[in-house]
Design a protein around this motif. Structure first.
Motif, mmCIF file in Angstrom:
data_model
loop_
_atom_site.group_PDB
_atom_site.id
_atom_site.type_symbol
_atom_site.label_atom_id
_atom_site.label_comp_id
_atom_site.label_asym_id
_atom_site.label_seq_id
_atom_site.Cartn_x
_atom_site.Cartn_y
_atom_site.Cartn_z
ATOM 1 N N ILE A 123 40.082 -60.490 45.528
ATOM 2 C CA ILE A 123 41.434 -60.971 45.261
ATOM 3 C C ILE A 123 41.625 -62.346 45.902
ATOM 4 C CG2 ILE A 123 42.333 -58.625 45.074
ATOM 5 C CD1 ILE A 123 43.699 -60.440 47.953
ATOM 6 N N ILE A 125 44.853 -65.657 45.978
ATOM 7 C CA ILE A 125 46.195 -66.083 45.570
ATOM 8 C C ILE A 125 46.131 -67.218 44.556
ATOM 9 C CG2 ILE A 125 46.584 -67.887 47.313
ATOM 10 C CD1 ILE A 125 49.375 -66.516 47.734
ATOM 11 N N ALA A 146 41.179 -60.316 40.771
ATOM 12 C CA ALA A 146 42.600 -60.264 40.429
ATOM 13 C C ALA A 146 43.368 -61.234 41.327
ATOM 14 C CB ALA A 146 43.144 -58.852 40.614
ATOM 15 N N MET A 148 46.260 -61.936 43.695
ATOM 16 C CA MET A 148 47.048 -61.064 44.568
ATOM 17 C C MET A 148 47.286 -61.761 45.904
ATOM 18 S SD MET A 148 46.283 -56.993 45.253
ATOM 19 C CE MET A 148 45.675 -56.817 43.562
ATOM 20 N N ASP A 149 48.424 -61.499 46.508
ATOM 21 C CA ASP A 149 48.781 -62.034 47.815
ATOM 22 C C ASP A 149 48.253 -61.086 48.887
ATOM 23 O OD1 ASP A 149 50.004 -62.913 50.157
ATOM 24 O OD2 ASP A 149 51.949 -63.271 49.211
ATOM 25 N N ASP A 152 50.700 -58.929 50.634
ATOM 26 C CA ASP A 152 51.441 -57.953 49.835
ATOM 27 C C ASP A 152 50.486 -57.366 48.796
ATOM 28 O OD1 ASP A 152 53.477 -56.420 48.755
ATOM 29 O OD2 ASP A 152 54.261 -58.062 47.514
ATOM 30 N N LEU A 153 49.489 -56.649 49.274
ATOM 31 C CA LEU A 153 48.466 -56.107 48.392
ATOM 32 C C LEU A 153 49.042 -55.011 47.497
ATOM 33 C CD1 LEU A 153 45.509 -55.844 50.965
ATOM 34 C CD2 LEU A 153 45.778 -57.555 49.149
ATOM 35 N N LYS A 154 48.903 -55.175 46.210
ATOM 36 C CA LYS A 154 49.403 -54.177 45.266
ATOM 37 C C LYS A 154 48.322 -53.107 45.076
ATOM 38 C CE LYS A 154 53.064 -56.685 44.730
ATOM 39 N NZ LYS A 154 54.330 -56.286 45.418
ATOM 40 N N GLU A 181 47.775 -55.177 56.395
ATOM 41 C CA GLU A 181 47.388 -54.964 55.009
ATOM 42 C C GLU A 181 45.892 -54.679 54.879
ATOM 43 O OE1 GLU A 181 49.629 -55.227 51.656
ATOM 44 O OE2 GLU A 181 50.006 -53.984 53.419
#
Length: 316
Positions: A123, A125, A146, A148-149, A152-154, A181
């Protein structure tokens, strides 16, 4: 080449160097928000200069301790294997799930998938990095990417057998949330492998005036809100509400130090690469050189350190 041509090249190079230094001193890429980090990496990815000179790994190399002369790109690949072994990832079976936080253009993720058989999610950003990582990855590879921050991992709690993150921490404004996280998505008993640029801890000596000036440039040139210290980030991991047990640390400053000069030397060794990318690439290379030299000075003098962090189950 005749005298006039040599003189012309010398004048052009001198003008480029002066222009590069002027831009470096007058402009910066200071951290403002996560968008500024994404924008910086989008730009570095799209201009292809780093990829053309450094290959697939936008991180330092490992030269051994004591360091020995190595090909720069080989040293970068060696770094991945060294961190795999030191952290204990090589004790995990093929098919284990690994999260690569701050994956760049996917160089480390592809090694983890190809050489160790892991299922890797990388991942970043930066949408440009994720797009380039995907383009460089064979369809048969067991890694995917992907946007992703990292703060703030989804992703689900305890989703991964291992979490890997190399040189991403300096871009995180909230170091505790970053640690939380990383550990939140790691399975109980899982393997953590983190490597980062760290500043000297204040308890080991406050910065003098010269060091404060250097630190200012290191932060503002590459979109870093702040560097944590090795002691500081170790505390963040241990104090996390998701902590998974003991965390061990080491200092790889000596083993990685040659990377900074090699980063500059690659442009000298491969001038055709830079020239083929056009004048803007030459200017960009000159633009980055002062920061690379300051990074070398900071790591060589102890203002900065290269910290590595692992979960206790990775001890070898």
């Amino acid at each position: 080449m005749n005298t006039s041509a040599v003189l012309g090249v010398a004048v052009a190079l001198s003008v480029a160097i002066v222009a590069g230094v002027v831009v470096w001193t007058k402009r910066n890429r200071a951290y403002h928000s996560s968008d500024s980090v994404a924008a910086a990496y989008d730009a570095w990815t799209n201009d292809r200069l780093l990829e053309s000179l450094w290959g697939e790994h936008v991180h330092l190399g490992h030269y051994g301790d004591p360091p020995r002369q190595r090909d720069f790109r080989d040293a970068k690949a060696d770094f991945v294997h060294a961190l795999v072994h030191w952290s204990g990832l090589d004790q995990l079976p093929a098919g284990s799930s690994v999260l690569d936080v701050g994956c760049g253009i996917g160089g480390s993720a592809r090694i983890l998938a190809r050489d160790y058989g892991f299922n890797v999610l990388g991942i970043s950003i930066s949408p440009a990095q994720v797009a380039r990582a995907t383009a460089l990855t064979p369809e048969a590879s067991t890694c995917r990417f992907a946007v992703m921050d990292a703060l703030d991992l989804k992703l689900d709690d305890q989703q991964f057998d291992a979490v890997w993150s190399v040189e991403a921490g300096p871009h995180m404004p909230d170091k505790q949330r970053y640690a939380d996280e990383l550990l939140r998505v790691l399975k109980s008993g899982g393997t953590l492998a983190v490597a980062d640029w760290n500043r000297r801890d204040p308890s080991d000596g406050e910065m003098n005036a010269i060091e404060r000036s250097v630190m200012h440039h290191l932060l503002t040139q590459w979109a870093h809100p702040e560097f944590s210290s090795i002691k500081g980030f170790h505390h963040n991991l241990v104090a996390s509400i998701h902590q998974r047990g003991a965390i061990q640390v080491d200092d790889w400053t000596k083993a990685t130090l040659p990377s900074w000069i090699d980063s500059i030397a690659e442009g000298v060794r491969r001038p055709g690469v830079v020239l083929r990318l056009g004048p803007s690439a030459l200017f960009q290379g000159l633009r980055e050189t002062p920061t690379l030299l300051l990074m070398h000075w900071a790591f060589a003098t102890g203002l900065m350190q290269f910290g590595v962090f692992r979960s206790s189950r990775g001890q070898t």
